[in-house]
Design an enzyme around this catalytic site. Structure first.
Site, short mmCIF file in Angstrom:
data_model
loop_
_atom_site.label_atom_id
_atom_site.label_comp_id
_atom_site.label_asym_id
_atom_site.label_seq_id
_atom_site.Cartn_x
_atom_site.Cartn_y
_atom_site.Cartn_z
N LEU A 158 18.98 68.29 36.62
CA LEU A 158 18.65 69.32 35.65
C LEU A 158 19.08 70.69 36.14
O LEU A 158 18.47 71.24 37.05
CB LEU A 158 17.14 69.28 35.35
CG LEU A 158 16.63 67.87 34.98
CD1 LEU A 158 15.13 67.89 34.72
CD2 LEU A 158 17.39 67.31 33.78
N GLU A 159 20.12 71.23 35.53
CA GLU A 159 20.64 72.51 35.97
C GLU A 159 20.22 73.68 35.09
O GLU A 159 19.72 74.68 35.58
CB GLU A 159 22.16 72.46 36.07
CG GLU A 159 22.64 71.91 37.40
CD GLU A 159 22.19 72.78 38.57
OE1 GLU A 159 21.19 72.42 39.22
OE2 GLU A 159 22.83 73.81 38.83
N HIS A 160 20.47 73.59 33.79
CA HIS A 160 19.96 74.67 32.94
C HIS A 160 18.82 74.17 32.07
O HIS A 160 18.98 73.89 30.89
CB HIS A 160 21.04 75.41 32.13
CG HIS A 160 22.25 74.61 31.78
ND1 HIS A 160 22.31 73.78 30.72
CD2 HIS A 160 23.46 74.53 32.38
CE1 HIS A 160 23.49 73.22 30.65
NE2 HIS A 160 24.21 73.65 31.65
#
Ligand SMILES: *[C@@H]1O[C@H](CO)[C@@H](O)[C@H](O)[C@H]1NC(C)=O
Ligand SMILES: *[C@@H]1O[C@H](CO)[C@@H](O)[C@H](O)[C@H]1NC(C)=O
Ligand SMILES: *[C@@H]1O[C@H](CO)[C@@H](O)[C@H](O)[C@H]1NC(C)=O
Length: 303
Positions: A158-160
């Protein structure tokens, strides 16, 4: 220079021996587990080729990076999808787990509601997992790009993502299927940033449903400098998950900080990491870098 290095190695070897004398009974020791990410560069070769190196115990395909608003898209950087179903089965026959990561640095994704989380679960289940027994190329109108091949797991990368998103709902739904009788166990994993805690993944991790957490000990200079502190925090906070030490497989040339020289990995890192009872193994980013550097040759024998 050579003398200094040699004496340093001698000192390190002595320290290593002392360490093993003092090692607590609960230490995990070697697990032999090496996870690699595949799918970010067409020049890395096929999935089958990655598995055939014998260097990895799990390959995570990346990424499913469009979801959450009725549309789903898999981005494997131009790898032809046609042969992948056969490659997945080939890897699995040879004892290598193959999973799929959701999220990543690009794409367009969000899980703002329970409903969108359950929608993504349905998509994953029917398209890549055992939905419909995994025996047909289509199920309920859903095309299966890898045919009847059934993936071994899902990775949350989960990056953004904002802390309120409902990855917890997705995690719980997937975990309910981790024990399908007669089916392949589903391995639920997360790949987090280095600094603890990673707020993007915190809500999902709080479910306690994750078998493995790959912590990215790169792309964060402060955290990689204090890696032992971060390692202690991650391993202490998630005693029921196996914690993997994530490393770049190539040096800074590709703009990724956190490369660890093999000698330093062996003498400085391994003894500390394998002291944790829930040490899991290593994660390498990524197959493309590793194909060029051969870094997994070290990690594979020391993991
Ligand atoms: C979403 O799911 C959670 C966990 O199952 C539940 O506690 C919550 O009430 C749900 N929210 C809505 C809006 O349905
Ligand atoms: C899976 O099955 C094992 C053994 O039957 C059980 O101990 C475990 O709690 C189950 N896990 C889940 C998530 O249902
Ligand atoms: C740097 O890392 C240390 C150790 O984890 C942490 O205590 C500190 O808050 C971090 N500093 C910054 C500026 O993030």
């Amino acid at each position: 220079m050579a003398l200094t290095r040699r004496s340093l190695v001698t000192v390190a070897a002595l320290l290593l021996q002392l360490f093993f004398l003092a090692v607590p009974a609960a230490a995990a020791g070697q697990t032999g587990q090496v996870t690699v990410f595949w799918g970010r560069n067409k020049d890395e070769g096929s999935l089958r080729e990655a598995c055939d190196t014998g260097m990895y115990t799990m390959v995570v395909m990346s990424f499913l990076n469009v979801y959450g608003h009725g549309e789903h898209r898999l981005d494997l950087s131009g790898h032809p999808l046609g042969g992948i179903g056969g490659d997945i089965k080939h890897c699995q026959r040879n004892g290598v787990l193959v999973s799929l990561a959701i999220g990543g640095p690009g794409g367009a994704y969000s899980l703002l509601t329970n409903q969108s989380a359950l929608g993504l679960f349905d998509h994953l289940w029917n398209t890549y997992l055992a939905g419909g027994g995994g025996s047909r190329s289509r199920k309920g109108g859903v095309a299966r790009p890898f045919g009847d091949a059934v993936l071994d797991g899902v990775d949350f990368f989960l990056e953004h993502t904002t802390p309120a998103e409902r990855y917890d709902v997705l995690a719980v739904e997937l975990a309910k299927r981790s024990n399908v009788s007669g089916g392949r166990p589903l391995h639920l994993t997360a790949t987090t940033r280095c600094a603890f805690p990673d707020q993007r993944a915190a809500r999902a991790l709080a479910t306690g449903a994750f078998e493995r957490i790959h912590v990215r000990f790169y792309d964060d200079d402060n955290c990689t400098q204090h890696w032992d502190d971060a390692w202690d925090r991650w391993t202490a906070a998630h005693p029921r998950s196996r914690i993997y030490f994530g490393l770049p497989a190539a040096s800074e040339e590709d703009g990724r900080s956190g490369y660890v020289y093999p000698k330093s990995l062996y003498y400085g890192y391994i003894p500390v990491l394998q002291k944790a009872a829930n040490y899991g193994g290593f994660m390498l980013w990524d197959r493309y870098s590793d194909k060029k550097s051969g870094y997994s040759g070290y990690v594979h024998s020391w993991a």
